[in-house]
Write an enzyme that holds these catalytic residues in place. Structure first.
Site, short mmCIF file in Angstrom:
data_model
loop_
_atom_site.label_atom_id
_atom_site.label_comp_id
_atom_site.label_asym_id
_atom_site.label_seq_id
_atom_site.Cartn_x
_atom_site.Cartn_y
_atom_site.Cartn_z
CD GLU A 54 12.81 -26.02 -1.97
OE1 GLU A 54 13.15 -25.93 -0.78
OE2 GLU A 54 12.30 -24.99 -2.62
CB CYS A 86 10.32 -29.47 -1.82
SG CYS A 86 9.26 -27.44 -2.59
CB ALA A 156 6.80 11.70 0.95
CB SER A 170 1.17 16.51 0.20
OG SER A 170 -0.45 15.32 -0.38
NE ARG A 209 1.67 5.01 -10.14
CZ ARG A 209 2.04 5.55 -9.52
NH1 ARG A 209 0.93 5.63 -9.05
NH2 ARG A 209 2.55 5.86 -8.11
CB SER A 233 -12.57 5.15 14.55
OG SER A 233 -11.71 4.63 14.63
CB SER A 303 -1.07 5.93 16.00
OG SER A 303 -1.91 6.63 16.67
#
Length: 363
Positions: A54, A86, A156, A170, A209, A233, A303
């Site tokens: 605004e 505003c 993925a 991977s 990036r 943990s 989970s």
């Protein structure tokens, strides 16, 4: 409301998109000022601490703001925070009417902005195109109504549902185009969460990036702080990984032993010998993280899904095959009946380079 009103609000919604990758912890907001059917000013909120939508629209309009109609995607703020109110700015500028897409769920506002405008004699119309506006501020709504961030899980895999070779390698399953698309997921997030095993296996930096982001203000968006939370943990994270050299990194643990790490260590209660995800999300909301991206391995991802904590799942599927020896996408709790399967609703499917991007929600 007329089709012309809809057109002006659509313009405000498109302006709001400009802050999607940089405005957090604030919501992205757009504003259009219209006088006698003509746009006289417009603005959006780009960066926390800088002008709200605004205020920027009023500055753009100058004296033409008087007797104009303001179309705003989120209720104008009633309080003076990092920037002035505003709602008060609209009153002082002499705006005659304000069309608000949706009320602000933040308890500091939550109708107070609209009330201030009405008490000043300004006509207010709300809600208007509320569903479209909510899609822009899902995290803001979740943080203020559920006290947890909007959680997005990025995965993925190959076409046969594998995420890595049996030895853990991977890089890279998906294409450069998909990896560039992930930059937008990271940029739209206020924080990123991963697991210690992912850090040990891949040594990622999980940064945005700017050269791959491909959006306006990419360099500014990449520079916005996004802490990475490593769930660990047992405090197994090596001090030699890249994330240990990033000051904003946070190691989340259930252990009470001395950490001796160069970054913040956050202790959270345990659930089944792991970090309690519900307690973690409550803490992330308290830290003003409205949208959080989980980039993690199959155990943590499983989970999230088992506990119904993932609001959205984004899966990049590469047209490649690894075979039975590869690592699977998710570690989910075993079910004994087909009726107990985790059900997804597919919201979007699109081609990214040679890959397929699937966006879904958990029912």
């Amino acid at each position: 409301m007329s089709l012309e009103d809809q057109g002006f609000m659509v313009r405000a919604l498109r302006l709001a998109e400009n802050g999607r990758y940089s405005a957090h912890p604030n919501p992205c907001v757009g504003c259009v000022l219209v006088r006698q059917g003509n746009v006289v000013g417009e603005g959006f909120h780009l960066l926390a601490g800088q002008g709200h939508a605004e205020a920027n629209a009023l500055a753009d309009a100058g004296t033409d703001a008087r007797e104009s109609i303001a179309y705003v995607t989120l209720e104008p703020c009633s309080f003076h925070g990092r920037t002035p109110s505003c709602a008060r700015a609209l009153i002082d500028a002499g705006v005659s009417k304000v069309v608000v897409a949706m009320l602000d769920p933040d308890v500091r506002n939550a109708g107070k902005g609209v009330q201030i405008l009405k008490e000043a004699g300004i006509e207010v119309v709300t809600p208007f195109m509320q569903e479209a506006a909510q899609g822009l501020v899902e995290g803001h709504v979740s943080r203020h109504t559920k006290q947890r961030p909007f959680v997005r899980l990025k995965l993925a895999m190959t076409l046969d549902g594998k995420t890595a070779l049996s030895n853990g390698e991977s890089r890279w399953i998906t294409s450069p185009e998909s990896r560039a698309d992930v930059q937008k997921l990271r940029a739209s997030s206020a924080a990123i969460v991963t697991g210690v095993q992912t850090v040990i296996d891949d040594d990622p930096r999980l940064s945005v990036r700017s050269d791959e982001l491909k959006v306006e203000h990419a360099q500014l968006c990449a520079g916005v702080g996004r802490p990475v939370y490593i769930l660990d943990s047992g405090l197994r994270v090596p001090e030699t990984v890249q994330l240990m050299s990033v000051p904003s990194t946070v190691v989340v643990t259930t252990s009470d032993k001395d950490a001796h790490l160069p970054v913040e260590v956050l202790r959270i209660s345990a659930r089944e010998n792991r970090v309690d995800l519900k307690a973690l999300l409550k803490e992330l909301a308290a830290r003003e993280h409205s949208e959080v991206l989980f980039e993690c391995g199959p155990t943590l991802a499983g989970s999230l899904i088992n506990q119904r904590l993932a609001d959205e799942i984004v899966i990049y599927v590469a047209p490649r095959l690894i075979g039975n020896s590869g690592r699977s996408l998710l570690n989910l709790a075993e079910v004994g009946r087909m009726s107990d399967l985790a059900e997804l609703s597919i919201e979007d499917i699109r081609v990214i380079g040679p890959d397929i991007k699937v966006t879904a929600t958990v029912n």
